[in-house]
Design an enzyme around this catalytic site. Structure first.
Site, PDB file in Angstrom:
ATOM      1  N   HIS A  82      -3.749   7.213   1.626  1.00 47.92           N
ATOM      2  CA  HIS A  82      -3.984   5.873   1.063  1.00 47.92           C
ATOM      3  C   HIS A  82      -5.386   5.434   1.457  1.00 47.92           C
ATOM      4  O   HIS A  82      -5.801   5.595   2.609  1.00 47.92           O
ATOM      5  CB  HIS A  82      -2.935   4.900   1.606  1.00 47.92           C
ATOM      6  CG  HIS A  82      -3.302   3.467   1.366  1.00 47.92           C
ATOM      7  ND1 HIS A  82      -3.628   3.002   0.113  1.00 47.92           N
ATOM      8  CD2 HIS A  82      -3.439   2.420   2.219  1.00 47.92           C
ATOM      9  CE1 HIS A  82      -3.929   1.720   0.203  1.00 47.92           C
ATOM     10  NE2 HIS A  82      -3.831   1.345   1.465  1.00 47.92           N
ATOM     11  N   ASN A 139      -9.979  -0.721  -1.355  1.00 44.63           N
ATOM     12  CA  ASN A 139      -8.536  -0.480  -1.230  1.00 44.63           C
ATOM     13  C   ASN A 139      -7.842  -1.103  -2.451  1.00 44.63           C
ATOM     14  O   ASN A 139      -7.820  -2.324  -2.585  1.00 44.63           O
ATOM     15  CB  ASN A 139      -8.044  -1.110   0.079  1.00 44.63           C
ATOM     16  CG  ASN A 139      -6.548  -0.943   0.292  1.00 44.63           C
ATOM     17  OD1 ASN A 139      -5.816  -0.552  -0.617  1.00 44.63           O
ATOM     18  ND2 ASN A 139      -6.085  -1.246   1.501  1.00 44.63           N
ATOM     19  N   CYS A 169       0.822  -1.221   0.000  1.00 41.76           N
ATOM     20  CA  CYS A 169       0.000   0.000   0.000  1.00 41.76           C
ATOM     21  C   CYS A 169       0.851   1.266   0.000  1.00 41.76           C
ATOM     22  O   CYS A 169       0.357   2.345  -0.328  1.00 41.76           O
ATOM     23  CB  CYS A 169      -0.950  -0.003   1.188  1.00 41.76           C
ATOM     24  SG  CYS A 169      -2.137  -1.350   1.081  1.00 41.76           S
TER      25      CYS A 169
HETATM   26  N1  COA Z   1     -18.495  -9.161   7.445  1.00 44.61           N
HETATM   27  C1  COA Z   1     -19.078  -9.433   8.609  1.00 44.61           C
HETATM   28  N2  COA Z   1     -18.377  -9.674   9.740  1.00 44.61           N
HETATM   29  C2  COA Z   1     -17.037  -9.625   9.648  1.00 44.61           C
HETATM   30  C3  COA Z   1     -16.373  -9.347   8.457  1.00 44.61           C
HETATM   31  C4  COA Z   1     -17.141  -9.114   7.318  1.00 44.61           C
HETATM   32  N3  COA Z   1     -16.610  -8.823   6.127  1.00 44.61           N
HETATM   33  N4  COA Z   1     -15.043  -9.361   8.684  1.00 44.61           N
HETATM   34  C5  COA Z   1     -14.874  -9.648   9.983  1.00 44.61           C
HETATM   35  N5  COA Z   1     -16.079  -9.810  10.570  1.00 44.61           N
HETATM   36  C6  COA Z   1     -16.366 -10.133  11.956  1.00 44.61           C
HETATM   37  C7  COA Z   1     -15.221 -10.855  12.635  1.00 44.61           C
HETATM   38  O1  COA Z   1     -15.270 -12.233  12.360  1.00 44.61           O
HETATM   39  C8  COA Z   1     -15.513 -10.535  14.087  1.00 44.61           C
HETATM   40  O2  COA Z   1     -16.524 -11.388  14.515  1.00 44.61           O
HETATM   41  P1  COA Z   1     -16.529 -11.956  16.045  1.00 44.61           P
HETATM   42  O3  COA Z   1     -16.633 -10.736  16.899  1.00 44.61           O
HETATM   43  O4  COA Z   1     -17.718 -12.830  16.075  1.00 44.61           O
HETATM   44  O5  COA Z   1     -15.231 -12.678  16.206  1.00 44.61           O
HETATM   45  C9  COA Z   1     -16.099  -9.128  14.041  1.00 44.61           C
HETATM   46  O6  COA Z   1     -16.517  -8.920  12.683  1.00 44.61           O
HETATM   47  C10 COA Z   1     -15.120  -8.046  14.413  1.00 44.61           C
HETATM   48  O7  COA Z   1     -13.875  -8.311  13.764  1.00 44.61           O
HETATM   49  P2  COA Z   1     -12.673  -7.294  13.812  1.00 44.61           P
HETATM   50  O8  COA Z   1     -11.611  -7.784  12.912  1.00 44.61           O
HETATM   51  O9  COA Z   1     -12.322  -6.991  15.225  1.00 44.61           O
HETATM   52  O10 COA Z   1     -13.403  -6.024  13.178  1.00 44.61           O
HETATM   53  P3  COA Z   1     -12.916  -4.555  13.034  1.00 44.61           P
HETATM   54  O11 COA Z   1     -13.902  -3.659  13.633  1.00 44.61           O
HETATM   55  O12 COA Z   1     -11.491  -4.391  13.424  1.00 44.61           O
HETATM   56  O13 COA Z   1     -13.000  -4.344  11.445  1.00 44.61           O
HETATM   57  C11 COA Z   1     -11.525  -4.296   9.594  1.00 44.61           C
HETATM   58  C12 COA Z   1     -12.248  -5.169  10.592  1.00 44.61           C
HETATM   59  C13 COA Z   1     -10.704  -5.213   8.724  1.00 44.61           C
HETATM   60  C14 COA Z   1     -12.559  -3.571   8.752  1.00 44.61           C
HETATM   61  C15 COA Z   1     -10.662  -3.261  10.335  1.00 44.61           C
HETATM   62  O14 COA Z   1      -9.896  -3.896  11.309  1.00 44.61           O
HETATM   63  C16 COA Z   1      -9.760  -2.525   9.432  1.00 44.61           C
HETATM   64  O15 COA Z   1     -10.177  -1.855   8.499  1.00 44.61           O
HETATM   65  N6  COA Z   1      -8.439  -2.578   9.679  1.00 44.61           N
HETATM   66  C17 COA Z   1      -7.486  -1.951   8.823  1.00 44.61           C
HETATM   67  C18 COA Z   1      -7.343  -2.792   7.609  1.00 44.61           C
HETATM   68  C19 COA Z   1      -6.579  -2.131   6.535  1.00 44.61           C
HETATM   69  O16 COA Z   1      -6.619  -0.943   6.393  1.00 44.61           O
HETATM   70  N7  COA Z   1      -5.875  -2.928   5.755  1.00 44.61           N
HETATM   71  C20 COA Z   1      -5.132  -2.462   4.664  1.00 44.61           C
HETATM   72  C21 COA Z   1      -3.990  -1.701   5.165  1.00 44.61           C
HETATM   73  S1  COA Z   1      -3.121  -1.030   3.909  1.00 44.61           S
END
Ligand code: COA
Length: 349
Positions: A276, A306, A114
């Site tokens: 980004h 993304n 990224c």
């Molecule tokens: N749809 C529904 N539920 C989902 C899901 C989806 N697409 N993806 C994850 N979940 C669930 C998980 O399984 C978890 O369930 P549980 O509580 O029963 O275990 C719950 O949602 C919360 O998961 P978590 O990973 O803690 O969620 P979050 O609030 O952190 O959101 C992201 C997840 C990925 C959206 C977030 O962490 C994020 O955007 N992080 C940065 C990622 C990023 O920018 N990556 C690229 C970097 S360059």
């Protein structure tokens, strides 16, 4: 020493729009969850065949070259940033040279995910400043749709990413204080496994936690890719989303402030911040920390997801095409991603 300026810019996204509702058909997810957590409404997916990371990059490059008012023949160096190359090797840069029938110039691939575009821009900037090249093509392109886990197992990663490409042509400018003013690059390799695709690779379990990649000796003998890896979903990207989020909201503002400090400027001098496009919540956090008004931050993750190395040049292109970036504006590009890597580029347009 001349500064490098962005003389032309282009972008390309595939025609196929994939909405959150479309993804609901493949995995347990919902439009509401995706929008609430990431801001994404839809993304583009490239054609399965006939459209690759390189071909998308070529389309963006054609537009950038046209907007620079030159021809492909005049490009004297290619820098291609991607994490999803057409081949494991050789890189995409040489495929661009072939596809665009360019002269036998140099081509370099950058693997900084990224942050790839900001790193690539920084490399191009140094070549222009040193006087080595006059027309550098910098491309960021990624085709994620080919390598995502579309089952519920992979939903935290697969809903985020989309396909696309962006490109710029760098040229020297003699105008004092114009063009790329500075670039600032960083990494923290301690976090390498937090957002990564481990295979194909030569690690043979060395770096990777055994829970994530537990292959026996026989399997390791058949690296790069084995049936066991596929069975264990080791051919897909891994991401600890919350850890990425926490670090990104600290490191992106740091990179912006570093750029401003180096040029004796303040946040109030920023006319346009292009962060980004990782997650709309990350962008909003960054905007809040820097105290920038909505009109000074450009986001389009809602429409594209993304697109990794392509996200910044696509957003830069759209902001420019919509007339939101004008001559003499201070534009700040800021990235964060796998590695972890992060960085910024400050430009007087
Ligand atoms: N749809 C529904 N539920 C989902 C899901 C989806 N697409 N993806 C994850 N979940 C669930 C998980 O399984 C978890 O369930 P549980 O509580 O029963 O275990 C719950 O949602 C919360 O998961 P978590 O990973 O803690 O969620 P979050 O609030 O952190 O959101 C992201 C997840 C990925 C959206 C977030 O962490 C994020 O955007 N992080 C940065 C990622 C990023 O920018 N990556 C690229 C970097 S360059």
């Amino acid at each position: 020493m001349p500064n490098a300026r962005i003389a032309g810019i282009g972008m390309y996204v595939p025609e196929q729009v994939v909405t959150n509702f479309d993804l609901e058909k493949y995995m347990e997810t919902s439009d509401a969850w995706i929008q609430e957590r990431t801001g994404i409404k839809e993304r583009r997916y490239a054609k399965r065949t006939g459209e690759t990371t390189t071909t998308m990059g070529v389309e963006a490059a054609k537009l950038a070259i046209k907007n620079a008012g030159i021809t492909a023949d005049e490009i004297d160096f290619i820098i291609f940033a991607t994490l999803s190359p057409d081949y494991y090797f050789p890189g995409c840069g040489v495929l661009v040279q072939r596809a665009m029938k360019m002269k036998e110039i140099g081509a370099l691939d950058v693997r900084n995910q990224c942050s790839g575009f900001v790193y690539a821009l920084s490399v191009g900037d140094q070549y222009i400043r040193s006087g080595m090249y006059k027309n550098i093509l910098v491309i960021g392109s990624d085709k994620h749709s080919f390598g995502l886990d579309f089952s519920t197992r992979g939903r935290n990663v697969s809903v985020i990413f989309g396909d696309g490409a962006g490109a710029v042509v760098l040229q020297p400018t003699e105008k004092e204080g114009q063009g790329i003013l500075s670039t600032h690059l960083h990494c923290d390799g301690n976090s390498a496994e937090i957002l990564a695709m481990y295979n194909p690779g030569t690690h043979a379990n060395y770096w990777v936690d055994e829970k994530l990649a537990d292959f026996d000796d026989a399997e390791i003998g058949q690296m790069f890719m084995s049936h066991a890896m596929v069975d264990k979903a080791q051919n897909f990207p891994f991401m600890d989303g919350p850890s990425v989020f926490k670090k990104a909201i600290v490191k992106i503002p740091e990179a912006v402030m570093e750029a401003l400090d180096a040029n004796k400027l303040a946040t109030t001098d920023i006319d346009m911040l292009i962060p980004h496009q990782a997650n709309l919540r990350i962008s909003q956090f960054v905007q809040q920390q820097l105290g920038l008004p909505d009109s000074h931050v450009y986001n389009n993750i809602q429409r594209y997801g993304n697109t990794t190395a392509a996200s910044i040049p696509i957003a830069l292109y759209e902001a420019w095409a919509e007339g939101k970036i004008k001559e003499n504006d201070i534009v700040c590009l800021a990235s964060f991603g796998s590695g972890f890597t992060w960085g910024s580029a400050l430009i007087r347009w």
